[in-house]
Design a protein around this motif. Structure first.
Motif, mmCIF file in Angstrom:
data_model
loop_
_atom_site.group_PDB
_atom_site.id
_atom_site.type_symbol
_atom_site.label_atom_id
_atom_site.label_comp_id
_atom_site.label_asym_id
_atom_site.label_seq_id
_atom_site.Cartn_x
_atom_site.Cartn_y
_atom_site.Cartn_z
ATOM 1 N N VAL A 15 0.861 -1.180 0.000
ATOM 2 C CA VAL A 15 0.000 0.000 0.000
ATOM 3 C C VAL A 15 0.901 1.236 0.000
ATOM 4 N N PRO A 16 0.336 2.408 -0.347
ATOM 5 C CA PRO A 16 1.162 3.610 -0.380
ATOM 6 C C PRO A 16 2.001 3.798 0.881
ATOM 7 N N ARG A 17 3.234 4.158 0.638
ATOM 8 C CA ARG A 17 4.270 4.426 1.631
ATOM 9 C C ARG A 17 4.922 3.163 2.203
ATOM 10 N N ASP A 18 4.418 1.973 1.857
ATOM 11 C CA ASP A 18 5.111 0.736 2.243
ATOM 12 C C ASP A 18 6.440 0.646 1.504
ATOM 13 N N VAL A 19 7.456 0.168 2.186
ATOM 14 C CA VAL A 19 8.726 -0.167 1.536
ATOM 15 C C VAL A 19 8.729 -1.681 1.408
ATOM 16 N N VAL A 20 8.695 -2.166 0.174
ATOM 17 C CA VAL A 20 8.621 -3.609 -0.051
ATOM 18 C C VAL A 20 9.836 -4.079 -0.845
ATOM 19 N N THR A 21 10.268 -5.289 -0.506
ATOM 20 C CA THR A 21 11.440 -5.900 -1.130
ATOM 21 C C THR A 21 11.037 -7.241 -1.718
ATOM 22 N N THR A 22 11.717 -7.647 -2.773
ATOM 23 C CA THR A 22 11.418 -8.935 -3.395
ATOM 24 C C THR A 22 11.506 -10.044 -2.366
ATOM 25 N N ALA A 23 10.548 -10.974 -2.433
ATOM 26 C CA ALA A 23 10.524 -12.115 -1.518
ATOM 27 C C ALA A 23 11.663 -13.080 -1.829
ATOM 28 N N ALA A 24 12.002 -13.199 -3.095
ATOM 29 C CA ALA A 24 13.116 -14.048 -3.535
ATOM 30 C C ALA A 24 13.930 -13.237 -4.533
ATOM 31 N N PRO A 25 15.255 -13.402 -4.522
ATOM 32 C CA PRO A 25 16.062 -12.610 -5.442
ATOM 33 C C PRO A 25 15.824 -12.982 -6.910
#
Length: 128
Positions: A15-25
């Motif tokens: 959602v807006p303002r979340d910092v999300v990273t790939t679950a797997a490279p």
């Protein structure tokens, strides 16, 4: 020189303002017998990730998408359609079976209409 076994796609959800990273490279294999080594770069093909909903004018700047890999030593670097980002470099030939390279991606979700935003990244492997 070959670049094979590249992860075909990845998804970042939030959602807006979340910092999300790939679950797997995102992974790939580089194989070269060039004793001088190689460099692998990545860059987006367009300046924006585009919406799927017809008529939507919202976009996500590709520069909000950041990549991390061995060349960045654990830091994230923003992508830029005009400048490739080095994600790996090696000053010698790869292993005979190739070298596996892994990159993680992250984004701070901007305040845009909920949708699926898509973009294409080009990975390029070159010899030194």
């Amino acid at each position: 020189m070959t670049l094979t076994e590249l992860t075909s796609s990845f998804t970042l959800t939030g959602v807006p303002r979340d910092v999300v990273t790939t679950a797997a490279p995102v992974t790939m294999r580089v194989t070269t017998n060039n004793f001088a080594g190689y460099t692998v770069t990545v860059q987006p093909t367009t300046p924006n990730l585009l919406p799927s909903i017809a008529g939507s004018t919202d976009v996500i700047p590709a520069s909000l998408l950041e990549v991390s890999g061995p060349a960045q030593v654990g830091t994230f670097t923003p992508l830029n359609p005009g400048t490739p980002v080095v994600v790996d470099t090696k000053p010698s030939a790869s292993a005979s079976t190739g070298d596996v390279i892994a990159n993680n991606y992250r984004i701070t979700i901007p305040f845009v209409r909920p949708d699926i935003y898509r973009g294409t990244l080009n990975y390029i492997a070159t010899t030194l």
